[in-house]
Design a protein around this motif. Structure first.
Motif, PDB file in Angstrom:
ATOM      1  N   LEU A   1       0.842  -1.202   0.000  1.00 16.32           N
ATOM      2  CA  LEU A   1       0.000   0.000   0.000  1.00 16.32           C
ATOM      3  C   LEU A   1       0.873   1.246   0.000  1.00 16.32           C
ATOM      4  O   LEU A   1       1.833   1.355   0.765  1.00 16.32           O
ATOM      5  N   VAL A   2       0.545   2.176  -0.897  1.00 22.76           N
ATOM      6  CA  VAL A   2       1.214   3.473  -0.903  1.00 22.76           C
ATOM      7  C   VAL A   2       0.535   4.344   0.143  1.00 22.76           C
ATOM      8  O   VAL A   2      -0.676   4.595   0.077  1.00 22.76           O
TER       9      VAL A   2
ATOM     10  N   LYS B   1      -1.038   7.185   2.169  1.00 26.06           N
ATOM     11  CA  LYS B   1      -1.692   8.438   1.802  1.00 26.06           C
ATOM     12  C   LYS B   1      -2.480   8.958   3.000  1.00 26.06           C
ATOM     13  O   LYS B   1      -2.665   8.266   4.009  1.00 26.06           O
TER      14      LYS B   1
ATOM     15  N   TYR C   1      -7.723   7.208   1.314  1.00 26.21           N
ATOM     16  CA  TYR C   1      -7.668   6.024   0.470  1.00 26.21           C
ATOM     17  C   TYR C   1      -9.004   5.797  -0.229  1.00 26.21           C
ATOM     18  O   TYR C   1     -10.080   6.074   0.336  1.00 26.21           O
TER      19      TYR C   1
ATOM     20  N   PHE D   1     -10.974   6.971   4.490  1.00 32.66           N
ATOM     21  CA  PHE D   1     -11.199   6.183   3.275  1.00 32.66           C
ATOM     22  C   PHE D   1     -12.635   6.402   2.794  1.00 32.66           C
ATOM     23  O   PHE D   1     -13.544   6.667   3.586  1.00 32.66           O
TER      24      PHE D   1
ATOM     25  N   GLU E   1      -7.076   1.650 -12.444  1.00 34.28           N
ATOM     26  CA  GLU E   1      -5.992   2.639 -12.417  1.00 34.28           C
ATOM     27  C   GLU E   1      -6.539   4.052 -12.554  1.00 34.28           C
ATOM     28  O   GLU E   1      -6.121   4.969 -11.832  1.00 34.28           O
TER      29      GLU E   1
ATOM     30  N   GLU F   1      -7.911   5.514  -9.441  1.00 36.34           N
ATOM     31  CA  GLU F   1      -6.924   5.578  -8.356  1.00 36.34           C
ATOM     32  C   GLU F   1      -7.349   4.768  -7.139  1.00 36.34           C
ATOM     33  O   GLU F   1      -7.305   5.228  -5.991  1.00 36.34           O
TER      34      GLU F   1
ATOM     35  N   ASP G   1      -7.019   2.201  -4.231  1.00 35.47           N
ATOM     36  CA  ASP G   1      -5.885   1.831  -3.385  1.00 35.47           C
ATOM     37  C   ASP G   1      -5.996   0.411  -2.853  1.00 35.47           C
ATOM     38  O   ASP G   1      -4.979  -0.257  -2.641  1.00 35.47           O
ATOM     39  N   LEU G   2      -7.182  -0.034  -2.564  1.00 31.01           N
ATOM     40  CA  LEU G   2      -7.410  -1.402  -2.127  1.00 31.01           C
ATOM     41  C   LEU G   2      -8.803  -1.827  -2.588  1.00 31.01           C
ATOM     42  O   LEU G   2      -9.645  -0.976  -2.928  1.00 31.01           O
TER      43      LEU G   2
ATOM     44  N   LEU H   1      -3.347  -5.086  -6.058  1.00 32.12           N
ATOM     45  CA  LEU H   1      -3.769  -4.234  -4.945  1.00 32.12           C
ATOM     46  C   LEU H   1      -4.139  -5.068  -3.722  1.00 32.12           C
ATOM     47  O   LEU H   1      -4.505  -6.243  -3.847  1.00 32.12           O
TER      48      LEU H   1
ATOM     49  N   ILE I   1      -6.234  -1.226   6.772  1.00 37.91           N
ATOM     50  CA  ILE I   1      -5.427  -0.138   6.216  1.00 37.91           C
ATOM     51  C   ILE I   1      -4.265   0.187   7.149  1.00 37.91           C
ATOM     52  O   ILE I   1      -3.123   0.372   6.717  1.00 37.91           O
TER      53      ILE I   1
ATOM     54  N   GLU J   1      -0.255  -0.120   6.333  1.00 41.35           N
ATOM     55  CA  GLU J   1       0.658   1.017   6.461  1.00 41.35           C
ATOM     56  C   GLU J   1       1.885   0.684   7.306  1.00 41.35           C
ATOM     57  O   GLU J   1       2.991   1.155   7.027  1.00 41.35           O
TER      58      GLU J   1
END
Length: 810
Positions: free
Chosen positions: A565-566, A568, A571, A602, A633, A636, A638-639, A662, A702, A706
């Motif tokens: 996970l990027v 942020k 999310y 989120f 994509e 965007e 995230d999960l 993902l 989440i 992280e």
């Protein structure tokens, strides 16, 4: 029914109390008075077809009711042969592809040598390839006097090159032959016979894999060589019998015979208007028609056309320009071509040739039996057929909007031709056709809406029986095993009530299974896509042979390594697919509402659509499956969350989630635990827990992503055989392989039974469905949509199509 079929079926939510009120609006005086305004609205939106529909209907009422079959028959050219007035030679423009050009010449020359005074004239149109001219000149020594070569000092393009050849062969008929074409035996004589089968024939075009209106086996498609056979093997069935030729608005210039008498009257190709090429043969054919000549398409010869070799990379620009020129010179050309496509007068010949080819093949032929609703069942059949490639021939049998009519698709792709049969009256004819084709295996994928007589088909054909359980329909007619609230109770319950999937009146679940038991328990192989499916079915049936085998997915990498996970501040939790209650639509709405009210870090986005509008959830709408990865994509995500409340047998949307890499959160239910077994960046939840608990779990998930790696638990006692389709499926088919059919074949159908491939999804029903979907989803018309009872909308939708909405409207 499978994942997507169940998704669409879940749209059937009963709101019957308001149906009568809505019908009173439809029948009201004000509704009738506003018809003109609705017509104007269609015009303003650019819906010309919709605006013209009432007038077309009025005109059709005044006509004599001529059937499509009768219209197609009017295109048939009745033979009235004459003696040839000219000898014939071949013009071969050459530009690129030294090896391909040589193969073309070597295939063509035997036919040229078999015709008195025939010459093959190759014209090198300033080829940029070193060695092209030398190769051509070396062949002159092999066939002196019968093979000639000219070289253009500068590139003239196809039109200028052909015109030079026509002038060089001044007193002969000519055949235009592309350098990327392979012709069969005795090809030139056979074309000449067709050209002189009527006094007014101008051009003749044979069947080919890549020839638009002459394409075989799929109409208007660029087909590969069928079953990886060579040209001569395929062409052999085109020589079995002589079928009627048809007249057409145009010929196709890859291999087109042109009579000199016509050229003397109308002139050569129009170099002034068409420049380097494209559209020139269409113009010539149109000029021939205006001069009283015929362009015929012949189903009595097959050639291979690779396509795309003769011209340079600016092909599309040339085509676009040519279409504009054709419009200006022949304003009715495109309308005539479209009308020809709608009539499709070659469909009878195309289907007969394909069935003849199947009957002569020493190849396993499998009949897939489906429910005809599209979705995951169709996807699996198409992908399985593609995965096996040329190892077997695949036909598909399915109900056509109800049990009374079934369609036999002569291939697994959407564009293949279909034959329609009335059940049970046409059963004997269907069985006879399948016997002649040599079906060695019947693979049942579903029996919804299927006439019971078809359950005996494999035994009567002396074929092996395969079954794949795509959902739970064979247990109790409820494909999702969910209750009235769209939730699986945690274990199988025989008398589970869900009004969306009722058993037939007076039939219990046990009686339902008894009717299916002979089919299922006597099957030579029952294929179960997951261990969970095996457990549930194993409680109710005793199988002769079973295998747990995940679906083949040649276009997705389901083993894609998870991406961390990027981190942020906010999310996007994505949910994929078409959601009914059992897919978790109501759960998603509650989660999104909680996140919005608590200003969570989120939010939720539905990449797809729901059975109703969901509050606090951004919804993207229906999509094509091939676009799903791009949509993930684009938005965007995230999960990915699967809020499903019913057990999945497999889940194609999970496959896309796996391929995306993902993080995934899914229920500990159905196929999810085993498909996510030990996967990093994945976790499971209990679908029976309150939504508030799932909301908390998403936040915890989440947080865990992280801070580090989190993995789904390892699934115990996995009995799946991932290599089944690679290792065992084809040998199963081959174990019942039947020898090719000898002697005369009589398939016993007529053209009125054929639905052309490109027309499978056309017609007023599809158009009406697309229009209603637009009305239902347009933002400014939501108040109208919400005023219409869902039960009524469901009834209307099902009267138009039983397919999923994304299959019907895209």
């Amino acid at each position: 029914m499978t994942e997507r079929d169940g998704q669409i079926a879940s749209l059937s939510q009963a709101v019957t109390e308001r149906e009568a009120a809505f019908m009173s609006i439809i029948n009201s005086r004000s509704w009738r008075l506003t018809k003109p305004y609705r017509w104007v609205g269609r015009m303003l939106r650019g819906d010309i077809a919709g605006a013209a529909a009432p007038f077309k209907k009025l005109l059709s009422m005044k006509k004599d009711g001529q059937s499509p079959a009768a219209a197609a028959s009017a295109d048939i050219v009745v033979p009235d042969p004459i003696a040839p007035t000219h000898t014939v030679s071949v013009i071969l423009p050459v530009y690129r592809g030294i090896d391909m050009t040589r193969r073309c010449i070597e295939a063509a020359m035997p036919g040229v040598l078999g015709m008195k005074d025939a010459v093959l004239l190759a014209i090198n149109d300033a080829s940029p390839e070193q060695g092209m001219q030398a190769m051509l000149e070396s062949l002159v020594e092999i066939w002196p006097g019968r093979f000639e070569v000219l070289e253009n000092p500068v590139n003239l393009g196809f039109v200028g090159t052909v015109n030079r050849g026509m002038a060089h062969l001044l007193s002969q008929d000519v055949v235009l032959l592309n350098s990327d074409v392979i012709v069969p035996d005795d090809w030139l004589r056979r074309l000449q016979v067709e050209a002189y089968s009527h006094p007014r024939i101008a051009t003749v075009t044979p069947f080919s894999n890549n020839a638009t209106v002459c394409s075989f086996p799929n109409f208007l498609e660029e087909n590969p060589l069928a079953f990886n056979l060579d040209v001569h093997t395929i062409d052999a069935v085109f020589r079995l019998s002589h079928l009627p030729c048809v007249s057409a608005p145009t010929g196709v210039g890859f291999c087109m015979y042109i009579r000199r008498a016509c050229l003397d009257q109308i002139g050569y190709l129009n170099s002034e208007k068409f420049g380097r090429g494209y559209g020139e043969e269409n113009d010539l054919c149109q000029r021939a028609i205006k001069a009283g000549w015929l362009n015929i398409l012949s189903p009595n010869m097959y050639v291979f056309h690779e396509g795309g070799v003769s011209f340079s990379t600016d092909k599309q620009a040339l085509i676009d320009r040519a279409m504009g020129v054709l419009d200006s010179l022949h304003p009715n050309y495109h309308a005539n071509v479209q009308a020809f496509i709608q009539r499709d007068p070659l469909r009878l010949a195309r289907v007969e040739r394909y069935l003849q080819l199947l009957a002569k093949l020493t190849l396993p032929k499998v009949l897939h039996v489906s429910h005809g609703l599209g979705g995951g069942v169709r996807q699996h059949i198409e992908e399985l057929a593609g995965y096996l490639d040329q190892g077997a021939a695949h036909l598909v049998l399915a109900p056509q909007d109800g049990p009374n009519v079934i369609s036999l698709s002569l291939g697994a792709c959407k564009q293949t031709d279909k034959l329609l049969f009335n059940m049970p009256d046409d059963y004997a004819r269907l069985r006879s056709l399948l016997e002649q084709v040599g079906i060695c295996a019947v693979h049942y994928h579903h029996t919804y809406n299927l006439d019971p007589v078809l359950q005996n088909l494999s035994r009567e054909l002396h074929a092996i029986t395969l079954l794949t359980a795509h959902d739970y329909f064979w247990l109790n007619a409820n494909p999702t095993l969910t209750d009235v609230d769209g939730r699986f109770p945690g274990q199988y319950v025989d008398d589970l009530q869900n009004p969306l999937y009722p058993l037939p009146t007076g039939v219990t679940a046990a009686q339902w299974r008894e009717k299916l038991r002979p089919l299922i328990e006597q099957a030579d192989c029952v294929i179960l896509p997951s261990n969970a499916t095996r457990v549930l079915f194993g409680e109710m049936y005793r199988f002769k042979h079973e295998v747990v085998a995940p679906h083949v997915e040649p276009y997705l990498d389901v083993r894609q390594a998870p991406r961390p996970l990027v981190v942020k501040q906010h999310y996007v939790v994505g949910v994929l697919g078409a959601l009914g209650r059992e897919k978790g639509a109501d759960v998603l709405e509650k989660l999104a509402t909680m996140a919005l009210s608590e200003r969570a870090r989120f939010s939720f986005k539905l990449i797809g659509y729901s059975y109703r509008q969901l509050s606090a959830v951004e919804t993207t709408g229906p999509y094509k499956v091939e676009n799903l990865m791009a949509l993930i994509e684009q938005h965007e995500v995230d999960l990915i969350l699967f809020p499903a409340q019913g057990p999945e047998t497999y889940s194609y949307t999970l496959s896309h989630a796996l391929a995306s890499g993902l993080p995934i959160i899914a229920p500990n239910l159905g196929a999810f635990p085993e498909r996510l077994s030990g996967r990093a960046c994945a976790t499971l939840f209990d679908h029976m827990e309150p939504v508030s608990e799932l909301y908390r779990r998403i936040g915890d998930f989440i947080g865990a992503l992280e801070s580090g790696t989190v993995c789904a638990p390892v699934f115990p006692d996995d009995k799946s055989q991932p290599g089944f389709y690679d290792r065992d499926y084809l040998p199963l088919l081959e174990s019942a392989l039947k020898p090719p059919r000898c002697g005369k074949l009589s398939f016993g159908f007529d053209e009125s039974q054929i639905v052309s491939g490109p027309l499978n999804k056309t017609g007023w029903r599809r158009a009406a469905l697309r229009g209603l979907w637009w009305l239902n989803t347009h933002p400014t018309l939501r108040w109208v949509s919400s005023a219409v009872p869902y039960n009524f909308k469901r009834t209307v939708k099902r009267s138009l199509s039983r397919s999923p909405m994304h299959d019907s409207t895209i």
